[in-house]
Design an enzyme around this catalytic site. Structure first.
Site, PDB file in Angstrom:
ATOM      1  N   SER A  59      19.236  -7.498  -9.295  1.00 22.69           N
ATOM      2  CA  SER A  59      18.080  -7.517 -10.195  1.00 22.69           C
ATOM      3  C   SER A  59      18.194  -8.510 -11.352  1.00 22.69           C
ATOM      4  O   SER A  59      17.204  -9.162 -11.686  1.00 22.69           O
ATOM      5  CB  SER A  59      17.827  -6.114 -10.753  1.00 22.69           C
TER       6      SER A  59
ATOM      7  N   HIS B 235       3.094 -10.116  -9.666  1.00 24.76           N
ATOM      8  CA  HIS B 235       4.539 -10.349  -9.690  1.00 24.76           C
ATOM      9  C   HIS B 235       5.271  -9.247  -8.932  1.00 24.76           C
ATOM     10  O   HIS B 235       6.182  -9.503  -8.151  1.00 24.76           O
ATOM     11  CB  HIS B 235       5.047 -10.408 -11.130  1.00 24.76           C
ATOM     12  N   SER B 236       4.869  -8.029  -9.173  1.00 24.39           N
ATOM     13  CA  SER B 236       5.423  -6.865  -8.471  1.00 24.39           C
ATOM     14  C   SER B 236       4.406  -5.744  -8.610  1.00 24.39           C
ATOM     15  O   SER B 236       3.334  -5.917  -9.208  1.00 24.39           O
ATOM     16  CB  SER B 236       6.774  -6.453  -9.064  1.00 24.39           C
TER      17      SER B 236
ATOM     18  N   GLU C  79       0.826  -1.206   0.000  1.00 23.69           N
ATOM     19  CA  GLU C  79       0.000   0.000   0.000  1.00 23.69           C
ATOM     20  C   GLU C  79       0.861   1.257   0.000  1.00 23.69           C
ATOM     21  O   GLU C  79       0.498   2.279  -0.595  1.00 23.69           O
ATOM     22  CB  GLU C  79      -0.929   0.002   1.214  1.00 23.69           C
TER      23      GLU C  79
END
Length: 446
Positions: free
Chosen positions: A208, A337-338, A122
Site C-alpha cells: 500500500s 481512483h478507488s 459492483e
C-alpha cells in the site's frame, strides 16, 4: 619478532588464498571485469591547461553572460504513437506486425480485465468486498508492456497493474480469491483487495505505501545485473508517486549502478484528486529522466502497439547495455481512483466521457482488428458473453469458499512461533470464545 611472525603468517594466508583463487573459472573474471568496464571508459585524463570546466560533477562549457535555464528548454517531449485514434497505422515502418493470434489475445485480455473490473467494482458497492480499484482506460499500458517482457523478468507494480499479471497467466480464480481474502488466496487473506502477487509469475506482491517499490526495484535490478542472468526488472508507478522521495532514490541508484531496469510511469492525469497541473510544473515525468542519466521516452499509453514497441526496445537495451530506461505512458484514468473516491468532485462528466467514448485503448485496438477482418460484431457479442460467464463463475466460487484459518495471522514471520506470538494467539482465541456471537468461526477453515 612477534610482529614479524604475524606479518609472515598473514603473508602466508594471503598467498594461500591467491593460489586457491587461481582455480576460479574464467567466466567469473570476465563477469567482474564487465562491472568495471563502463566506469573505466568514462574516466578521462585530467588536462589542467585546457580552458574548459574541470569540475567533476557535470559536463559543460563556460559561458561569459548571465543566463538562467528556463524550466521548459524545449517545446515538450513528443508522444510516440503507432496508431491513430481510428486504429490506422501512421508509419508502416513502426508497425510491429504482430500475428493475428497475438493481437486477439491482447484484445481479449484487455476486455476480460474490463469485465472483471466492472463485476468487482459492483461487488464492493454491494458490500461483498471491502475495497477495489479499477483499471478503466489504462488497459493498453498493461497489456502492451507485459507482452514485451520475458516471463522471467521481475515485475514491481503499484496497484493498478492487474492486466500485467493477467497477461502472465494469473487465473481469475486467484484474482477473486485475493479480493475476497478466502482460503485460496496466495496471501492467506492478510492483504486488502487488489494487492496481488505471484512468485511463480515473477510479480512482487503489491504494497500500500506509495512509491516504495521504486527503490526496491533498483535494488532488485542491481542483483539481476550481478547474476548476469539476462533478465530485466520493470517498475510501474503513477505520476503522483513520482513526487515521492523514493522516486528520486530509485532513479539515481539505478543510473549510477547501471541497472537493467525499466521505469514505467502511467501518467493518467490525476494523483487521486490532484491534477497534473497541481502535481508538477515541468514537462511531465519523462523530462526528469535526462537529469538522472536515464534514457527516456514518452508514448501514447492508449496505443497498445506504441507501448509494446517502446517497452520491447527498452527491455532489449536495458539487458544488453546494463542501463535503466524511463517510459512515460500518457493515458487517462476513466474510473474513480478507488471505491473510496468520488471523482465527480474534481472533474467533469464531459471530460471523462471524451476519453471513454473517443480515445479508449480497447476501442482503438478493435478498430485495428476490424479493418483487417480479424474481428466482427458476432465475435464481439460472443466474447463479451463468454468473458462475463468466466468472471461470474470465478466470482461465485470465491464467495462460497471459506476464509483462511485465523491461526495464519501469526505464521510466516518466524520459522517457529516465538513466545510473544504464542501469547497473542492464545489471547485472540480467548477473546473469540468470550464474544463468540460476534465471530462466525464456521466461515473459517479449521
Amino acid at each position: 619478532m612477534a610482529a614479524a611472525r604475524g606479518l609472515s603468517k598473514l603473508y602466508g594466508i594471503g598467498l594461500h588464498a591467491i593460489r586457491q583463487n587461481t582455480t576460479l573459472k574464467a567466466t567469473t573474471f570476465l563477469q567482474q571485469r564487465a562491472f568495471r568496464l563502463n566506469g573505466a571508459l568514462r574516466q578521462q585524463p585530467f588536462d589542467s591547461s585546457a580552458e574548459k570546466p574541470q569540475f567533476p560533477g557535470a559536463s559543460a562549457e563556460f559561458i561569459d553572460h548571465l543566463e538562467f535555464i528556463q524550466p521548459n528548454v524545449i517545446s515538450g517531449i513528443p508522444v510516440y504513437r503507432v496508431m491513430d485514434r481510428q486504429g490506422q497505422i501512421i508509419n508502416p515502418s513502426e508497425d510491429p506486425k504482430l500475428p493475428k493470434e497475438m493481437v486477439l489475445n491482447f484484445y481479449q485480455k484487455m476486455t476480460l480485465l474490463n469485465t472483471m473490473d466492472r463485476i468487482l467494482y459492483e461487488s464492493q458497492r454491494q458490500g461483498r468486498i471491502s475495497f477495489y480499484m479499477t483499471n478503466y482506460g489504462e488497459e493498453g499500458t498493461h497489456i502492451g508492456s507485459a507482452a514485451a517482457l520475458e516471463p522471467t523478468d521481475l515485475v514491481f507494480g503499484q496497484y493498478r497493474e492487474a492486466g500485467v499479471l493477467m497477461y502472465r497467466g494469473f487465473p481469475l480464480d486467484l484474482f477473486m480469491a485475493q479480493c475476497y481474502a478466502n482460503a485460496d488466496d496466495l496471501g492467506k487473506g492478510r492483504q486488502m483487495p487488489v494487492h496481488y502477487g505471484s512468485k511463480d509469475l515473477n510479480f512482487v506482491t503489491i504494497s500500500s505505501p506509495l512509491a516504495t517499490q521504486i527503490p526496491q526495484a533498483a535494488g532488485a535490478a542491481y542483483a539481476v545485473k550481478r547474476e548476469n542472468s539476462n533478465r530485466a526488472v520493470i517498475c510501474y508507478f503513477g505520476e503522483g508517486a513520482a513526487s515521492e522521495g523514493d522516486a528520486h532514490a530509485g532513479f539515481n541508484f539505478s543510473a549510477t549502478l547501471e541497472c537493467p531496469l525499466i521505469f514505467f510511469c502511467r501518467n493518467n492525469g490525476y494523483a487521486i484528486s490532484t491534477p497534473t497541473n497541481e502535481q508538477y510544473r515541468g514537462d511531465g515525468i519523462a523530462a526528469r529522466g535526462p537529469g538522472y542519466g536515464l534514457m527516456s521516452i514518452r508514448v501514447d499509453g492508449n496505443d497498445v502497439f506504441a507501448v509494446y514497441n517502446a517497452t520491447k526496445e527498452a527491455r532489449r537495451r536495458a539487458v544488453a547495455e546494463n542501463q535503466p530506461f524511463l517510459i512515460e505512458a500518457m493515458t487517462y484514468r476513466i474510473g474513480h481512483h478507488s471505491t473510496s473516491d468520488d471523482s465527480s468532485a474534481y472533474r467533469s462528466v464531459d471530460e471523462v466521457n471524451y476519453w471513454d467514448k473517443q480515445d479508449h485503448p480497447i476501442s482503438r485496438l478493435r478498430h485495428y482488428m476490424t479493418a483487417r477482418g480479424w474481428w466482427a460484431e458476432d465475435e464481439e457479442r460472443a466474447w463479451r458473453k463468454q468473458s462475463r460467464k468466466l468472471v461470474m463463475e470465478a466470482f461465485e466460487k470465491a464467495e462460497k469458499r471459506l476464509k483462511p484459518n485465523p491461526e495464519l495471522l501469526f505464521t510466516d514471520v518466524y520459522d517457529e512461533m516465538i513466545p510473544p506470538l504464542v501469547k497473542q494467539r492464545d489471547a485472540m482465541w480467548r477473546h473469540v470464545q468470550q464474544y463468540k456471537e460476534h465471530y462466525p468461526i464456521d466461515l473459517y477453515e479449521k
